[in-house]
Write an enzyme that holds these catalytic residues in place. Structure first.
Site, PDB file in Angstrom:
ATOM      1  N   ASP A  12      20.450 -13.491  -0.333  1.00 41.39           N
ATOM      2  CA  ASP A  12      19.530 -14.118  -0.947  1.00 41.39           C
ATOM      3  C   ASP A  12      18.910 -12.962  -1.954  1.00 41.39           C
ATOM      4  O   ASP A  12      19.102 -11.744  -1.859  1.00 41.39           O
ATOM      5  CB  ASP A  12      18.305 -14.315  -0.002  1.00 41.39           C
ATOM      6  CG  ASP A  12      17.057 -15.015  -0.586  1.00 41.39           C
ATOM      7  OD1 ASP A  12      17.147 -16.152  -1.084  1.00 41.39           O
ATOM      8  OD2 ASP A  12      16.112 -14.300  -1.051  1.00 41.39           O
ATOM      9  N   GLU A  14      15.856 -12.133  -5.417  1.00 45.49           N
ATOM     10  CA  GLU A  14      14.468 -12.412  -5.910  1.00 45.49           C
ATOM     11  C   GLU A  14      14.806 -12.067  -7.362  1.00 45.49           C
ATOM     12  O   GLU A  14      15.517 -11.037  -7.883  1.00 45.49           O
ATOM     13  CB  GLU A  14      13.480 -11.768  -5.390  1.00 45.49           C
ATOM     14  CG  GLU A  14      13.061 -12.034  -3.916  1.00 45.49           C
ATOM     15  CD  GLU A  14      13.117 -13.593  -3.398  1.00 45.49           C
ATOM     16  OE1 GLU A  14      12.249 -14.281  -4.573  1.00 45.49           O
ATOM     17  OE2 GLU A  14      13.299 -13.922  -2.479  1.00 45.49           O
ATOM     18  N   HIS A 150       9.894 -15.688   0.503  1.00 49.91           N
ATOM     19  CA  HIS A 150      10.285 -15.386  -0.981  1.00 49.91           C
ATOM     20  C   HIS A 150      10.232 -13.903  -1.111  1.00 49.91           C
ATOM     21  O   HIS A 150      10.005 -13.263  -2.184  1.00 49.91           O
ATOM     22  CB  HIS A 150       9.053 -15.815  -1.622  1.00 49.91           C
ATOM     23  CG  HIS A 150       8.722 -17.384  -1.754  1.00 49.91           C
ATOM     24  ND1 HIS A 150       9.773 -18.078  -2.215  1.00 49.91           N
ATOM     25  CD2 HIS A 150       7.739 -18.120  -1.557  1.00 49.91           C
ATOM     26  CE1 HIS A 150       9.562 -19.433  -2.170  1.00 49.91           C
ATOM     27  NE2 HIS A 150       8.227 -19.332  -1.636  1.00 49.91           N
ATOM     28  N   ASP A 155      14.292 -14.253   3.750  1.00 48.42           N
ATOM     29  CA  ASP A 155      14.923 -15.339   3.408  1.00 48.42           C
ATOM     30  C   ASP A 155      16.437 -15.382   3.982  1.00 48.42           C
ATOM     31  O   ASP A 155      17.103 -16.530   4.366  1.00 48.42           O
ATOM     32  CB  ASP A 155      14.897 -15.811   2.088  1.00 48.42           C
ATOM     33  CG  ASP A 155      13.496 -16.405   1.400  1.00 48.42           C
ATOM     34  OD1 ASP A 155      12.632 -16.422   2.344  1.00 48.42           O
ATOM     35  OD2 ASP A 155      13.305 -16.604   0.228  1.00 48.42           O
TER      36      ASP A 155
END
Length: 466
Positions: A12, A14, A150, A155
């Site tokens: 994951d 960001e 988030h 996540d």
């Protein structure tokens, strides 16, 4: 392949935005698995080398100060490559994470390629009937703890638990095999969309509307085959399609029976809803007409004027230059005075660079009444250049037909009638028409249709407007 003995990298990230291109990574977490066993975890903030927008900070909590001392992607690329080497790349909405990481490697001159699995698509296949397949709502429905939402590590940890559940459900590995081979043909479904809404789409011409959670229309499209066209959005790898799919909660469709009405209805609905993801047809276009009126001395005066509303009944042009050309031709054909056609002229209007046939009404050498006879003939000719006709089309079923009405050269709307109703004139259509406002786009649609198909389905009104 024994999928419980395969190595997976659950990832994951960001980023600085939510597009699939142009984004930079601000945080990454990778959990390396052997089947359902965790081998190791790697997580780090990343300096994106660009400012993080406020709305991203509001979503993730990651701000510019936090990444100021973080390593650059170039400094962690080797570790990311090692953690994902000889493994299957797994993520929720995998194309987003995979493509951004691949683009980061491209900036370094390295071609990053891995086999991919998407936990959204696997979940749809193995856990059907959920209200939503977004990570947060899916985890809530399945009782999976999702802490630090988030953020990359939170996540990823939740995705790992979800992935283990999917491994347990797919006992013989059929779903895993199909998705790895690309043999599943249903594309990447929007995570919030009920699959039944897609299956309800018919394979016929029509218009479709994508709506968000608040049921606001975010996209309008037309299709010759509704189901295939909608599915093509789910297959598309563009940033626009990805972002749109993340917002789709509902699909509505309107069968039209034919492509022409689908195009016209699409234009009408875009104007009505001004959807977020429709870039074409949203910019208003000015419309022009040739005006005529009697001036202070009683002479019929012509001019090119701007139509202030698309609802005006006689719109002749959507390009001012074309309207001017038509007025010039009218002036030449009927020996009109350039000055009274609003063209700039020297003192002697016969010295106009193009129009030189004035008979002298502007110098009182010709009676106004005689001049106005020719002017009124020009007006009649102008109207006759804008005919009345209908375009016959297929209906929505074999028991009905469809027509598109054009009056005074202007699109009026369309209608559907049963096969036993005779439609051969404008008057016949009046009781069945669904009236629509004309605009630049509907004008172009009609022109393109006539250019492509000619007059094979066109029925003209015999009596023209005088």
């Amino acid at each position: 392949m024994n999928f419980k003995e395969q190595i997976y990298s659950v990832v994951d990230i960001e980023t600085t935005g939510n597009k699939m291109s142009g984004n930079r990574i601000t945080e990454i977490c990778i959990v390396r698995l052997l089947g359902d066993q965790v081998l190791e975890k790697y997580t780090t903030l990343v300096d994106p080398e660009t400012l993080i927008p406020d709305f991203i900070t509001g979503l993730t909590g990651i701000d510019n100060e936090m990444v100021a001392t973080a390593p650059l992607f170039a400094e962690v690329a080797e570790e990311i490559e090692r953690m994902t080497r000889d493994s299957i790349f797994v993520a929720h909405n995998v194309n987003f994470d995979y493509n951004i990481i691949r683009n980061e490697f491209k900036r370094l001159g390295y071609d990053f390629k891995r086999k991919k699995l998407c936990t959204v698509r696997l979940s749809r296949e193995l856990i059907p009937g959920m209200n939503s397949y977004s990570l947060g709502k899916l985890c809530n429905s399945l009782g999976i703890s999702l802490n630090n939402r988030h953020r990359a590590e939170g996540d990823t940890d939740a995705t790992v638990i979800l992935f283990k559940k999917l491994l347990e459900i797919d006992l013989d590995g059929t779903a895993f095999t199909n998705f790895l081979k690309g043999s599943n043909k249903e594309g990447t479904f929007p995570p919030h969309l009920d699959r039944a809404q897609f299956h309800d789409l018919p394979e016929v011409p029509g218009v479709y509307l994508f709506k968000n959670q608040a049921r606001k229309v975010i996209y309008v499209g037309k299709a010759i085959n509704l189901r295939k066209r909608v599915l093509s959005h789910f297959y598309s790898k563009t940033s626009k399609s990805y972002l749109m799919c993340q917002e789709i909660h509902y699909i509505e469709h309107i069968p039209t029976g034919n492509e022409l009405v689908a195009l016209l209805q699409e234009a009408d609905l875009i104007k009505e809803y001004y959807p977020k993801f429709n870039s074409a047809q949203k910019k208003p276009r000015k419309a022009y007409q040739i005006l005529h009126y009697k001036n202070q001395i009683g002479v019929v005066q012509f001019a090119v004027g701007l139509v202030k509303s698309y609802d005006y009944s006689v719109v002749t042009h959507y390009d001012r230059a074309h309207a001017v050309e038509q007025l010039e031709q009218l002036c030449a054909d009927f020996n009109l005075c350039p000055r009274y056609c609003s063209f700039k002229t020297p003192e002697d209007c016969t010295q106009h660079y193009k129009l030189q046939k004035c008979k002298g009404v502007c110098k009182k050498k010709e009676l106004v009444s005689l001049y106005n006879i020719r002017a009124n003939q020009a007006i009649k000719a102008l109207h006759n250049q804008n005919p009345n006709y209908i375009i016959k089309q297929k209906g929505r079923t074999t028991e009905e037909s469809c027509f598109v009405m054009i009056k005074d050269g202007e699109y009026q709307g369309y209608g559907f009638v049963d096969q036993y109703t005779s439609i051969s004139s404008i008057e016949d259509c009046e009781d069945f028409i669904d009236r629509k406002a004309a605009n630049y786009h509907t004008n172009q649609i009609i022109r393109s249709y006539l250019k492509k198909y000619g007059e094979q389905n066109v029925v003209y009104e015999i009596a023209q407007i005088a």
